[in-house]
Design a protein around this motif. Structure first.
Motif, mmCIF file in Angstrom:
data_model
loop_
_atom_site.group_PDB
_atom_site.id
_atom_site.type_symbol
_atom_site.label_atom_id
_atom_site.label_comp_id
_atom_site.label_asym_id
_atom_site.label_seq_id
_atom_site.Cartn_x
_atom_site.Cartn_y
_atom_site.Cartn_z
ATOM 1 N N GLY A 144 11.474 53.848 27.036
ATOM 2 C CA GLY A 144 12.609 54.667 27.462
ATOM 3 C C GLY A 144 13.794 54.648 26.531
ATOM 4 O O GLY A 144 14.823 55.276 26.825
ATOM 5 N N ARG A 145 13.693 53.966 25.399
ATOM 6 C CA ARG A 145 14.786 53.931 24.432
ATOM 7 C C ARG A 145 14.268 54.405 23.073
ATOM 8 O O ARG A 145 13.140 54.096 22.698
ATOM 9 N N SER A 146 15.122 55.106 22.350
ATOM 10 C CA SER A 146 14.721 55.588 21.035
ATOM 11 C C SER A 146 14.625 54.422 20.051
ATOM 12 O O SER A 146 15.192 53.341 20.272
ATOM 13 N N LEU A 147 13.909 54.648 18.969
ATOM 14 C CA LEU A 147 13.798 53.627 17.930
ATOM 15 C C LEU A 147 15.169 53.277 17.368
ATOM 16 O O LEU A 147 15.455 52.108 17.086
ATOM 17 N N TRP A 148 16.025 54.289 17.237
ATOM 18 C CA TRP A 148 17.363 54.045 16.687
ATOM 19 C C TRP A 148 18.199 53.203 17.638
ATOM 20 O O TRP A 148 19.047 52.412 17.188
ATOM 21 N N ALA A 149 17.970 53.348 18.935
ATOM 22 C CA ALA A 149 18.688 52.511 19.906
ATOM 23 C C ALA A 149 18.248 51.057 19.783
ATOM 24 O O ALA A 149 19.078 50.138 19.832
ATOM 25 N N HIS A 150 16.941 50.834 19.620
ATOM 26 C CA HIS A 150 16.433 49.471 19.434
ATOM 27 C C HIS A 150 16.984 48.859 18.149
ATOM 28 O O HIS A 150 17.425 47.702 18.142
ATOM 29 N N LEU A 208 16.301 36.444 15.499
ATOM 30 C CA LEU A 208 16.550 37.593 16.374
ATOM 31 C C LEU A 208 15.467 37.739 17.433
ATOM 32 O O LEU A 208 15.761 38.062 18.586
ATOM 33 N N VAL A 209 14.216 37.499 17.048
ATOM 34 C CA VAL A 209 13.116 37.607 18.013
ATOM 35 C C VAL A 209 13.313 36.607 19.135
ATOM 36 O O VAL A 209 13.114 36.925 20.314
ATOM 37 N N SER A 210 13.720 35.384 18.797
ATOM 38 C CA SER A 210 13.983 34.372 19.826
ATOM 39 C C SER A 210 15.125 34.810 20.735
ATOM 40 O O SER A 210 15.068 34.634 21.961
ATOM 41 N N ALA A 211 16.168 35.391 20.133
ATOM 42 C CA ALA A 211 17.327 35.818 20.913
ATOM 43 C C ALA A 211 16.973 36.942 21.879
ATOM 44 O O ALA A 211 17.585 37.073 22.948
ATOM 45 N N GLU A 212 15.987 37.776 21.511
ATOM 46 C CA GLU A 212 15.627 38.920 22.341
ATOM 47 C C GLU A 212 14.421 38.648 23.241
ATOM 48 O O GLU A 212 13.916 39.553 23.891
ATOM 49 N N MET A 213 13.982 37.392 23.262
ATOM 50 C CA MET A 213 12.851 37.043 24.118
ATOM 51 C C MET A 213 13.253 36.943 25.585
ATOM 52 O O MET A 213 12.470 37.234 26.485
ATOM 53 N N SER A 216 15.864 45.623 25.111
ATOM 54 C CA SER A 216 16.014 46.471 23.938
ATOM 55 C C SER A 216 16.124 45.597 22.702
ATOM 56 O O SER A 216 16.355 44.394 22.792
ATOM 57 N N GLY A 217 15.954 46.233 21.567
ATOM 58 C CA GLY A 217 16.006 45.507 20.304
ATOM 59 C C GLY A 217 14.644 45.516 19.634
ATOM 60 O O GLY A 217 13.608 45.531 20.300
ATOM 61 N N ILE A 218 14.648 45.497 18.315
ATOM 62 C CA ILE A 218 13.394 45.562 17.576
ATOM 63 C C ILE A 218 12.574 44.297 17.785
ATOM 64 O O ILE A 218 11.344 44.328 17.846
ATOM 65 N N GLY A 219 13.244 43.144 17.925
ATOM 66 C CA GLY A 219 12.535 41.905 18.214
ATOM 67 C C GLY A 219 11.925 41.918 19.600
ATOM 68 O O GLY A 219 10.779 41.473 19.794
ATOM 69 N N TRP A 220 12.677 42.427 20.574
ATOM 70 C CA TRP A 220 12.152 42.525 21.938
ATOM 71 C C TRP A 220 10.947 43.460 21.962
ATOM 72 O O TRP A 220 9.976 43.210 22.692
ATOM 73 N N MET A 221 10.987 44.531 21.183
ATOM 74 C CA MET A 221 9.879 45.486 21.145
ATOM 75 C C MET A 221 8.586 44.786 20.710
ATOM 76 O O MET A 221 7.513 45.018 21.272
ATOM 77 N N VAL A 222 8.685 43.892 19.712
ATOM 78 C CA VAL A 222 7.514 43.150 19.244
ATOM 79 C C VAL A 222 7.015 42.199 20.325
ATOM 80 O O VAL A 222 5.808 42.111 20.592
ATOM 81 N N ILE A 223 7.937 41.493 20.970
ATOM 82 C CA ILE A 223 7.553 40.550 22.024
ATOM 83 C C ILE A 223 6.917 41.278 23.199
ATOM 84 O O ILE A 223 5.882 40.853 23.741
ATOM 85 N N LYS A 275 -0.492 45.402 22.387
ATOM 86 C CA LYS A 275 -0.251 46.630 21.629
ATOM 87 C C LYS A 275 -0.032 46.259 20.165
ATOM 88 O O LYS A 275 1.096 46.237 19.659
ATOM 89 N N SER A 276 -1.135 45.959 19.485
ATOM 90 C CA SER A 276 -1.033 45.416 18.133
ATOM 91 C C SER A 276 -0.394 46.399 17.153
ATOM 92 O O SER A 276 0.318 45.988 16.230
ATOM 93 N N SER A 277 -0.632 47.684 17.342
ATOM 94 C CA SER A 277 -0.044 48.657 16.423
ATOM 95 C C SER A 277 1.482 48.685 16.558
ATOM 96 O O SER A 277 2.192 48.827 15.555
ATOM 97 N N VAL A 278 1.991 48.515 17.785
ATOM 98 C CA VAL A 278 3.446 48.449 17.988
ATOM 99 C C VAL A 278 3.997 47.179 17.344
ATOM 100 O O VAL A 278 5.077 47.189 16.742
ATOM 101 N N ILE A 279 3.253 46.076 17.473
ATOM 102 C CA ILE A 279 3.679 44.817 16.852
ATOM 103 C C ILE A 279 3.807 45.001 15.340
ATOM 104 O O ILE A 279 4.807 44.590 14.734
ATOM 105 N N PHE A 280 2.798 45.640 14.735
ATOM 106 C CA PHE A 280 2.829 45.859 13.288
ATOM 107 C C PHE A 280 3.983 46.765 12.891
ATOM 108 O O PHE A 280 4.636 46.544 11.873
ATOM 109 N N VAL A 281 4.246 47.793 13.697
ATOM 110 C CA VAL A 281 5.371 48.685 13.411
ATOM 111 C C VAL A 281 6.678 47.902 13.421
ATOM 112 O O VAL A 281 7.508 48.038 12.502
ATOM 113 N N GLY A 282 6.867 47.069 14.438
ATOM 114 C CA GLY A 282 8.088 46.269 14.527
ATOM 115 C C GLY A 282 8.232 45.316 13.361
ATOM 116 O O GLY A 282 9.329 45.175 12.784
#
Length: 261
Positions: A60-66, A201-206, A211-218, A225-232
């Protein structure tokens, strides 16, 4: 000069060749089905996922928002670390009494894993942005502080003695000798510190984030969703390189005399 340009071109070709080799190996492994797509998605699948996230966003959030919220956390924390760690580090390196007060505290928390004290920060500051920014701030503070202390203690004492012999007081020595001589190490430490903050950052967004690019990976890892993980991961890597290139350019502009002292 010509040899330097030739070496620079050769190094650039080696870098490009290295990444091309990585892409070829990645493509070959996935094309031959040597590993499961859940473990290593194909370059094409990752690219399609990137386009989908770019167009439709994620959760529900754009990539730019993350990216925006992650960079907000990163840059606010890094800026706070820079404006506090540099003066404290320089003062600690120049005045032993200041070092006796500050150094032991920094050395105590510096080796601690971020997640070890993140829970405490959440208890103290809550689950909003304050605890996340503080976590990134602490991760960025220590490398800058330690580098500044080391830079001051390694300054050639002849510079300081020469300045004092010409009538400079402690304030003049600090601002006109110690600080300029420490600038190369300060910029190196800032680059290291921002890298440390970015990895944290990933730890902070866990915890308690949506939202956040780190949260997106987590979040993607929870649903395989391995492809999303790779994108992040790729986005974080590329943006990290761009930030570092920007800092290098700034360093070359400000510390133009580096290597000639």
């Amino acid at each position: 000069m010509q040899n330097k340009k030739k070496n620079s071109s050769t190094n650039r070709l080696l870098t490009i060749g290295t990444w091309l080799a990585i892409l070829i190996v990645w493509f070959t492994i996935t094309k031959l089905g040597l590993v499961s797509p859940l473990v290593v998605p194909s370059p094409g699948a990752v690219f399609q996922t990137f386009l989908s996230i770019l167009e439709n966003g994620y959760n529900g959030r754009s990539l730019w928002a993350h990216l925006g919220i992650s960079f907000y956390r990163l840059f606010v924390a890094s800026l706070l670390a820079i404006v506090t760690a540099i003066p404290l580090g320089l003062l600690s390196g120049y005045f032993e009494k200041v070092r006796a007060i500050v150094d032991s505290i920094v050395q105590f928390y510096r080796p601690l894993p971020p997640l070890a004290y993140y829970v405490v920060l959440i208890l103290w500051l809550g689950i909003d942005e304050s605890s996340k920014i503080t976590l990134l701030y602490l991760a960025a503070f220590a490398p800058i502080y330690v580098a500044c202390v080391s830079a001051v203690t390694n300054i050639n004492q002849d510079y300081i003695l020469s300045a004092k012999s010409l009538g400079a007081n402690e304030r003049d020595v600090f601002f006109n000798v110690v600080f300029p001589a420490s600038l190369p190490d300060i910029f190196t430490s800032i680059r290291t510190a921002i890298g440390m903050a970015y990895t944290t950052l990933v730890s902070a967004e866990m915890v308690a984030a949506s939202s956040g690019i780190g949260w997106m990976v987590i979040d993607a890892s929870r649903y395989l969703k391995s492809s999303v993980i790779f994108v992040g991961i790729i986005i974080m890597g590329i943006t990290g390189v761009l930030i570092d290139l920007g800092l290098r350019a700034l360093e070359n502009k400000i510390v133009y005399w580096k290597g000639y002292q």
